[in-house]
Enzyme design. Sequence first.
Site, short mmCIF file in Angstrom:
data_model
loop_
_atom_site.label_atom_id
_atom_site.label_comp_id
_atom_site.label_asym_id
_atom_site.label_seq_id
_atom_site.Cartn_x
_atom_site.Cartn_y
_atom_site.Cartn_z
N PHE A 2 104.26 78.59 -8.05
CA PHE A 2 103.77 77.20 -8.09
C PHE A 2 103.03 76.86 -9.39
CE2 PHE A 2 101.01 73.63 -6.65
CZ PHE A 2 102.00 72.76 -6.26
N ARG A 59 87.21 70.95 -5.67
CA ARG A 59 87.23 69.49 -5.69
C ARG A 59 86.02 68.90 -4.96
NH1 ARG A 59 90.25 65.32 -3.75
NH2 ARG A 59 90.77 66.30 -1.78
N ASN A 117 106.36 66.12 2.03
CA ASN A 117 106.87 65.28 0.95
C ASN A 117 107.93 64.33 1.48
OD1 ASN A 117 105.34 66.32 -1.17
ND2 ASN A 117 106.86 67.85 -1.74
N HIS A 147 99.36 65.87 -7.16
CA HIS A 147 99.22 64.75 -6.21
C HIS A 147 97.92 63.97 -6.43
CE1 HIS A 147 102.62 65.94 -3.50
NE2 HIS A 147 102.35 67.13 -3.98
N ARG A 164 100.72 78.65 0.36
CA ARG A 164 100.05 77.35 0.44
C ARG A 164 98.80 77.45 1.30
NH1 ARG A 164 103.80 72.63 2.37
NH2 ARG A 164 102.21 71.35 1.36
FE1 HDD Z 1 101.03 71.22 -2.40
C1 HDD Z 1 98.50 69.02 -2.77
C2 HDD Z 1 102.85 68.83 -0.68
C3 HDD Z 1 103.75 73.33 -2.28
C4 HDD Z 1 99.19 73.65 -3.78
N1 HDD Z 1 100.74 69.30 -1.85
C5 HDD Z 1 99.61 68.57 -2.08
C6 HDD Z 1 99.73 67.28 -1.50
C7 HDD Z 1 100.97 67.22 -0.92
C8 HDD Z 1 101.59 68.49 -1.13
C9 HDD Z 1 101.56 66.05 -0.19
C10 HDD Z 1 98.70 66.16 -1.56
C11 HDD Z 1 97.79 66.21 -0.38
C12 HDD Z 1 96.82 65.06 -0.45
O1 HDD Z 1 97.28 63.91 -0.32
O2 HDD Z 1 95.64 65.33 -0.62
N2 HDD Z 1 102.95 71.08 -1.70
C13 HDD Z 1 103.45 70.05 -0.93
C14 HDD Z 1 104.74 70.44 -0.41
C15 HDD Z 1 105.00 71.70 -0.87
C16 HDD Z 1 103.86 72.10 -1.67
C17 HDD Z 1 105.60 69.59 0.50
C18 HDD Z 1 106.18 72.57 -0.61
C19 HDD Z 1 106.74 72.69 0.56
N3 HDD Z 1 101.42 73.12 -2.96
C20 HDD Z 1 102.58 73.82 -2.80
C21 HDD Z 1 102.38 75.19 -3.20
C22 HDD Z 1 101.07 75.29 -3.63
C23 HDD Z 1 100.49 73.98 -3.46
C24 HDD Z 1 103.44 76.27 -3.16
C25 HDD Z 1 100.31 76.46 -4.17
C26 HDD Z 1 100.63 77.71 -4.05
N4 HDD Z 1 99.20 71.29 -3.22
C27 HDD Z 1 98.61 72.42 -3.68
C28 HDD Z 1 97.18 72.22 -4.09
C29 HDD Z 1 96.94 70.73 -3.72
C30 HDD Z 1 98.31 70.28 -3.22
C31 HDD Z 1 96.84 72.67 -5.45
C32 HDD Z 1 96.30 69.83 -4.76
C33 HDD Z 1 95.29 69.01 -4.03
C34 HDD Z 1 95.21 69.60 -2.71
O3 HDD Z 1 96.06 70.64 -2.62
O4 HDD Z 1 94.50 69.24 -1.80
O5 HDD Z 1 96.36 73.08 -3.38
#
Ligand code: HDD
Length: 717
Positions: free
Chosen positions: A180, A388, A167, A94, A377
């Site tokens: 993930f 970050r 999402n 993202h 999560r």
């Molecule tokens: Fe995630 C970012 C949505 C599963 C780990 N995720 C991130 C963002 C969104 C989602 C919208 C951007 C947030 C922003 O605008 O800063 N993610 C989802 C949805 C999931 C999902 C709807 C399933 C239901 N995500 C998911 C899992 C993991 C992550 C299973 C890890 C085990 N997601 C992350 C992250 C991020 C992220 C690596 C990257 C940047 C952040 O978190 O802030 O931790």
Amino acid sequence: MAPSVVSSGLEKLQETLDGSLEGRKVADLSKDTKNYHDPKNRITTDYGVKQENTDDWLKVATEDKTGPMLLEDHAAREKINRFDHERIPERVVHARGAGAFGTFKMHKSLAEYTSAGVLSDTSRNTPLFLRFSTVLGSRGSADTVRDVRGFAVKFYTDEGNWDIVGNNIPVFFIQDALKFPDLIHAGKPEPDKEVPQAQSAHNNFWDFQYLHTEATHMFMWQQSDRAIPRSYRMMQGFGVNTYTLTNDKGERFFVKFHFVPQLGVHSFVWDEALKLAGQDPDFHRKDLYEAIDNGCFPKWDFGVQIIPEGKENDFEFDILDATKIWPEELVPVQMVGELELNRNVDEYFTQTEQVAFCTGHMVPGIGFSDDPLLIGRNFSYNDTQLTRLGTNWQELPVNRPVCPVMNNNRDGKLRHTITKGSVNYWPNRFEATPPAKKEEGAYIDYPEKVEGMKQRLRSKKFREHFNQAQLFYNSMSPPEKAHMAFALSFELDHCDDPWVYEKMSERLADIDLGLAQSVAEMVGGPIPQKAGRPNHGKTSMRLSQTELQPKNPTIETRRVAIIIADGYDAGAYNGIVSALKAAKAIPYTIGTRRSPIFAAGESKESGKGVKPDHHLEGMRSTMFDSVFVPGGADSVATLRKNGRALHWVREGFSHLKAIGAVGEAVEFVRDACSLPGMDFSTSSDVVDSFGVVTAAKLKPESLRETVKMVKGATDFV
Ligand code: HDD
């Protein structure tokens, strides 16, 4: 996009909102907001000393000779040094996004289910920040790629921050958070060559999809039109995971969160999205900014699906499985509130880039479930913010709550808060900062009885992976089904490893034999002769975009290109401009040049003319929702000889856009679209055929018809 010089008028807003919950976040942000355009400003160093020259490094120099530069120039070193460290790690997923501030209001209280003020107090306007994003691409990638879109909301509630990190698609690829890293590695550019950027159309992505049957439902959504939204303002938002609500009596409910755009759900056609990725990679970002700047605040209806505790086992799927929806026939969505975006950010980096969400951020009355994706999560988000943004990321203006924050967490890099007092532990001899009681608003963990074996296992219902993939496909309208077949054919065509496209051709037969056969034939896979499993034939409501259209179609904020050359018909031109403005659409004049274009009968010497917003080479039809060509013999004769003008109309037509033409332009549009059998009457009546509205003579109704047509055409795509 016209840059607003002094941002969004924080000071003014503060006055009007003073004292309210909404106003408190505005006031909080203003404490750290400075106005670059204040005439009293002078350039200073970071330590505040005014500088007379920030262009020339201090050096040994004369008028005739440039000598060595001097290391002693602290201000010069500071400037370069600060620049060298401007970048922070982009989000691991993202990374590309756009955000805005807004407010959230409940029109029906959920007090029956939850004690959370944000969901039960209908008098509140809760301030929020919403960040939209794509998933796979880097920070500089294009907006319109085929991808899932993030929909992450931070509610600054009176009881602390509540984040829904959702999402635009209600399900996910995997069931357990531990998968993930594999999912994302497979989707991101391949590790040897680092290609492709922001694409799922490659071997590794589809290799993963084949090898994980649990991903089948989600990849069908990702191959649908949902993955190429027309605008962030025109897509749904889903919390995806299963959360819980707890009421004052201590009763618990399972809940899913929904946001439905009041503008309806709309998508590009794939060719448009592909072209836009090159022609205007910032299309969605600008679209959001412009709409808010023009006062057309995007709004979403907020809804919940609720299952009382005790009923969780009544379904053939596991309600904790994030690869499954709760079909609305079984669990209706109750629409109870509204989310509005109404203020653009003042600065991208400090707000949209530094905003940091955590699924672990819950307020009293809202909690988790045992959804195995969600709990993983909850660990991951805080962890990623440490890389970050650093330990003190929650102190950044966009992240800090509006309610008081006090505890014994201290120090760390870039600590901002100065906490007075001689102790920093609990209990302490002063009884300072004790834990809160329930009556004081403490978060109370739900006392849940848990028993079981410790095992690396998913329960039985989690192992069924195809029913809802079929349900989703069956629920699509014929054009949506065709789009999915094309999308899959495009993606698998980009996989050059036969193993991948052959296996995927087989996999599709687990969903629908016809789909599998047509894709397999296109991509060169083995053509399945029999369905992998019988299609249950069931459908569900509100999965097709056709069912997600607004009650009152609108063309507010839709972009309409009006193409003119010298000698255009001023009556038709002025008429359509005012008809569109009255309907709150945005007319753009596209000329053969950007210097003034003169109407029929208007002499160049008059010095008047219309100055177009753009010229035909500067833009493309893809950037507009509709194209209109006024008449005028000379104008149309010029456009006829201009290949680009022809292409504008033809391309807009092939992307199913509403096209309007009046007078001499009718024949031109007919030839440009050149579809045999098209009935473009040249009588004085208004004719509407294949989305093209023509009128041989300019009449008020021809303009009204065009506006209606744009409305009609934007209803679906
Ligand atoms: Fe995630 C970012 C949505 C599963 C780990 N995720 C991130 C963002 C969104 C989602 C919208 C951007 C947030 C922003 O605008 O800063 N993610 C989802 C949805 C999931 C999902 C709807 C399933 C239901 N995500 C998911 C899992 C993991 C992550 C299973 C890890 C085990 N997601 C992350 C992250 C991020 C992220 C690596 C990257 C940047 C952040 O978190 O802030 O931790």
